[in-house]
Motif scaffolding. Structure first.
Motif, PDB file in Angstrom:
ATOM      1  N   TYR A 346       0.838  -1.205   0.000  1.00 50.26           N
ATOM      2  CA  TYR A 346       0.000   0.000   0.000  1.00 50.26           C
ATOM      3  C   TYR A 346       0.869   1.250   0.000  1.00 50.26           C
ATOM      4  O   TYR A 346       0.637   2.200  -0.737  1.00 50.26           O
ATOM      5  CB  TYR A 346      -0.889  -0.033   1.239  1.00 50.26           C
ATOM      6  CG  TYR A 346      -1.867   1.115   1.365  1.00 50.26           C
ATOM      7  CD1 TYR A 346      -3.175   0.987   0.919  1.00 50.26           C
ATOM      8  CD2 TYR A 346      -1.486   2.329   1.937  1.00 50.26           C
ATOM      9  CE1 TYR A 346      -4.078   2.032   1.037  1.00 50.26           C
ATOM     10  CE2 TYR A 346      -2.366   3.384   2.053  1.00 50.26           C
ATOM     11  CZ  TYR A 346      -3.660   3.226   1.607  1.00 50.26           C
ATOM     12  OH  TYR A 346      -4.541   4.269   1.719  1.00 50.26           O
ATOM     13  N   HIS A 347       1.900   1.226   0.842  1.00 51.26           N
ATOM     14  CA  HIS A 347       2.811   2.362   0.969  1.00 51.26           C
ATOM     15  C   HIS A 347       3.513   2.629  -0.363  1.00 51.26           C
ATOM     16  O   HIS A 347       3.624   3.781  -0.812  1.00 51.26           O
ATOM     17  CB  HIS A 347       3.832   2.061   2.064  1.00 51.26           C
ATOM     18  CG  HIS A 347       4.622   3.243   2.524  1.00 51.26           C
ATOM     19  ND1 HIS A 347       5.709   3.723   1.845  1.00 51.26           N
ATOM     20  CD2 HIS A 347       4.481   4.044   3.608  1.00 51.26           C
ATOM     21  CE1 HIS A 347       6.207   4.765   2.483  1.00 51.26           C
ATOM     22  NE2 HIS A 347       5.484   4.980   3.560  1.00 51.26           N
ATOM     23  N   ALA A 348       3.976   1.567  -1.010  1.00 53.68           N
ATOM     24  CA  ALA A 348       4.715   1.721  -2.266  1.00 53.68           C
ATOM     25  C   ALA A 348       3.804   2.177  -3.400  1.00 53.68           C
ATOM     26  O   ALA A 348       4.180   3.044  -4.199  1.00 53.68           O
ATOM     27  CB  ALA A 348       5.391   0.402  -2.631  1.00 53.68           C
ATOM     28  N   ASP A 349       2.604   1.612  -3.462  1.00 58.97           N
ATOM     29  CA  ASP A 349       1.681   1.952  -4.553  1.00 58.97           C
ATOM     30  C   ASP A 349       1.281   3.426  -4.517  1.00 58.97           C
ATOM     31  O   ASP A 349       1.155   4.075  -5.559  1.00 58.97           O
ATOM     32  CB  ASP A 349       0.422   1.082  -4.480  1.00 58.97           C
ATOM     33  CG  ASP A 349       0.708  -0.366  -4.843  1.00 58.97           C
ATOM     34  OD1 ASP A 349       1.777  -0.624  -5.424  1.00 58.97           O
ATOM     35  OD2 ASP A 349      -0.129  -1.233  -4.531  1.00 58.97           O
ATOM     36  N   ARG A 350       1.095   3.952  -3.317  1.00 55.75           N
ATOM     37  CA  ARG A 350       0.592   5.319  -3.195  1.00 55.75           C
ATOM     38  C   ARG A 350       1.696   6.348  -2.970  1.00 55.75           C
ATOM     39  O   ARG A 350       1.438   7.541  -2.917  1.00 55.75           O
ATOM     40  CB  ARG A 350      -0.429   5.391  -2.053  1.00 55.75           C
ATOM     41  CG  ARG A 350      -1.726   4.691  -2.418  1.00 55.75           C
ATOM     42  CD  ARG A 350      -2.554   4.340  -1.188  1.00 55.75           C
ATOM     43  NE  ARG A 350      -3.827   3.725  -1.549  1.00 55.75           N
ATOM     44  CZ  ARG A 350      -3.960   2.462  -1.943  1.00 55.75           C
ATOM     45  NH1 ARG A 350      -2.875   1.696  -2.027  1.00 55.75           N
ATOM     46  NH2 ARG A 350      -5.152   1.968  -2.263  1.00 55.75           N
ATOM     47  N   GLN A 351       2.937   5.857  -2.812  1.00 56.08           N
ATOM     48  CA  GLN A 351       4.090   6.745  -2.610  1.00 56.08           C
ATOM     49  C   GLN A 351       3.786   7.775  -1.513  1.00 56.08           C
ATOM     50  O   GLN A 351       3.888   8.994  -1.722  1.00 56.08           O
ATOM     51  CB  GLN A 351       4.475   7.431  -3.920  1.00 56.08           C
ATOM     52  CG  GLN A 351       4.937   6.456  -4.982  1.00 56.08           C
ATOM     53  CD  GLN A 351       5.419   7.139  -6.248  1.00 56.08           C
ATOM     54  OE1 GLN A 351       5.097   8.288  -6.508  1.00 56.08           O
ATOM     55  NE2 GLN A 351       6.220   6.429  -7.034  1.00 56.08           N
ATOM     56  N   LEU A 352       3.423   7.273  -0.348  1.00 54.95           N
ATOM     57  CA  LEU A 352       3.066   8.140   0.769  1.00 54.95           C
ATOM     58  C   LEU A 352       4.264   8.998   1.182  1.00 54.95           C
ATOM     59  O   LEU A 352       5.410   8.533   1.146  1.00 54.95           O
ATOM     60  CB  LEU A 352       2.586   7.302   1.959  1.00 54.95           C
ATOM     61  CG  LEU A 352       1.339   6.443   1.710  1.00 54.95           C
ATOM     62  CD1 LEU A 352       0.994   5.636   2.951  1.00 54.95           C
ATOM     63  CD2 LEU A 352       0.166   7.308   1.296  1.00 54.95           C
TER      64      LEU A 352
END
Length: 553
Positions: A346-352
């Motif tokens: 999730y963190h990688a996909d959305r580049q938080l």
């Protein structure tokens, strides 16, 4: 006898208008490492000059600007180490060394001799002030203890004047501050400050040691705030903390003490020190780092720090040591592993913009830890963790239903051994249980023909040929196998996806069959999207009892 009535609670400070609970640490305190003095004197085998030099160089590399290097008047190795640092010009211009000495003239004299030629130094003088020490060790009243402190302060001033080319900072500790009546602690420190007169330019540090941790951290914070409020020369001195870990709260006490007004913190790497240890600078520094505060120390290579500290101290760093331990970023629990896997994706996909990953308060890569240590597998692990290992180490991504199949195989193996299983062993189990296929069941060729709404599939192996019809190639092959072996076959799960891009990309097919009520799974990789599912069907069927009986016949 184990009898709690032998002890009494530590008295609280009456500070009704305390302000520290509303404070937040937004900048790192001044740090002073005492590894080479306090840490060294707690070792079974004190460090050699060579080891001390190596640890000093590490401390400099980490960014410490003040380092207590020893007790040169009390130890020949400390004296020799002090001279080595100065004579060999090992002290960077922006680093200040610190030495400890009791308030005794002959020791103070030798201390200044050891510092001859230093560009800048802190001389840290102390004497015990606590009620127990006064009454039971020295047999002196408060006036007698204050006289020792004042005389020590005068000697520091006199001997420093003999070395005008060195920039001196004077530091005083009312040893066992926490066991000293707070108003008397202020009184004795005021008397020392009166001698040094920091208002006229002399740099002064007043150190408040929790020589033995005696209370909860909030009470220590009250002591620090009360002290800071009532010290006469507060605006002219730096207040320093030196907390020990007898109650396991040294870091918490230091943090609350900084919130209560302290400017500086002494401690050691990994918390080594007498009894249960000193305040752990790595833990406190990383606590700040995890809150977005620059610790002003570089902990980016924790493995190097651990290796040096273990070599110099001859003590192991616990695997569960906060932030630094080998296992602190490792999850064995299945639910934790699954959450880490999903959260990282999730963190990688959305580049938080900020790190927000389940069960990982910081990115392990920040301090030199690799992701391969985050998830490790034993009998307590779940399907998500096992799948993550294959994804992470072998780039094998499986559909969710396969996670369950694989985890059953891995859990059975770990329950038999009772031990952790390596990624390589997981890969071996995966291959043996789902991928590997005996030669008679390897597809050697195929032909697929579509006529109206029916597909005819002819699949050849080294020993046989299977031809059948169905709505698609998979159904056609299952029909052929059912006819050839007089069994019922149902496809429970099927997934296929490309491995890579372009004309040379391979395909991976995952299938689960029900063969006369028996559950069979397989994975196949082939060079095209038709061969992979056909091989997966044959591989899964080859794992059934029907195929085994046919082979035996």
């Amino acid at each position: 006898m184990f009898d709690h009535r032998k002890y009494r609670p530590f008295p609280a400070i009456q500070l009704q208008d305390r302000t520290w609970p509303d404070k937040q640490i937004t900048t790192a305190p001044d740090w002073c490492s005492v590894d080479l003095r306090d840490g060294n004197q707690a070792l079974i085998n004190p460090m050699s000059v060579e080891k001390k030099t190596g640890l000093f160089q590490l401390l400099v590399k980490l960014g410490f600007k003040e380092i207590e290097v020893g007790f040169p008047a009390a130890s020949l190795p400390d004296y020799e180490f002090m001279r080595k640092l100065i004579d060999e010009a090992l002290i960077p211009d922006d680093v200040t060394i610190q030495v400890l000495v009791q308030a005794r003239e002959e020791l103070i004299k030798r201390t200044f001799e050891s510092l001859r030629g230093a560009k800048r130094a802190v001389v840290h003088v102390y004497n015990s002030t606590s009620t127990v020490q006064r009454e039971q060790v020295f047999g002196l009243d408060c006036d007698g203890i204050t006289a020792i402190a004042v005389q020590g302060a005068k000697w520091l001033k006199e001997y420093a004047a003999q070395h005008p080319n060195t920039e001196w900072t004077f530091q005083y500790s009312p040893e066992s501050f926490t066991g000293t009546e707070i108003d008397y602690a202020i009184e004795v420190c005021d008397a020392v400050i009166d001698v040094w007169q920091p208002q006229n330019g002399q740099q002064v540090v007043i150190n408040l040691p929790s020589t033995v941790e005696m209370s909860t951290p909030n009470i220590f914070a009250d002591q620090v705030e009360y002290f800071c409020r009532n010290l006469k020369g507060r605006q002219h001195v730096r207040i320093c903390l030196h907390t020990h870990n007898d109650r396991g709260c040294a870091v918490a006490a230091a943090e609350l003490g900084v919130m209560a007004g302290a400017d500086r913190v002494e401690g050691t790497l990994m918390g080594n020190g007498e009894r249960t240890g000193n305040m752990d600078i790595i833990t406190m520094g990383m606590n700040l780092y995890s809150q977005g505060v620059d610790p002003k120390l570089d902990f980016s290579n924790i493995p190097e720090i651990i290796a040096t500290v273990e070599h110099c101290n001859e003590l192991p760093v616990p695997a569960r040591h906060p932030w630094a331990g080998e296992l602190v970023y490792t999850a064995f629990s299945g639910s934790h592993q699954d959450a880490i896997r999903k959260s990282m994706a999730y963190h990688a996909d959305r580049q938080l913009p900020h790190w927000e990953v389940a069960y990982l308060p910081i990115d392990p890569m920040d301090i030199g830890r690799e992701y391969d240590a985050v998830v490790r597998i034993n009998s307590q692990s779940g399907k998500g963790g096992v799948a993550l290992v294959l994804e992470r180490d072998y780039n094998i991504e499986l559909p969710k239903w396969m996670h369950i199949e694989l985890s059953k195989v891995v859990q059975k193996a770990t329950e038999q051994t009772g031990q952790e299983i390596t990624p390589a062993a997981i890969k071996t189990l995966y291959d043996e249980s789902f991928v590997n296929v005996e030669q008679p069941w390897v597809v050697s060729g195929y032909n697929i023909h579509t006529d109206a709404d029916r597909v005819t599939a002819l699949v050849r192996t080294a020993d046989a040929a299977f031809e059948g019809q169905g709505a698609g190639a998979i159904e056609a092959l299952c029909a052929a196998l059912s006819k050839a072996h007089q069994c019922e076959i149902k496809v429970q799960h099927f997934d296929e996806y490309a491995l890579g891009e372009g004309t040379t990309a391979q395909a991976r097919a995952c299938v689960a069959l029900d063969v006369d009520g028996e559950h069979c799974c397989a994975v196949a990789v082939a060079s095209d999207t038709s061969a992979a599912p056909l091989q997966a069907i044959l591989s899964a069927f080859s794992r059934s009892q029907i195929s085994a009986q046919a082979a035996a016949a």
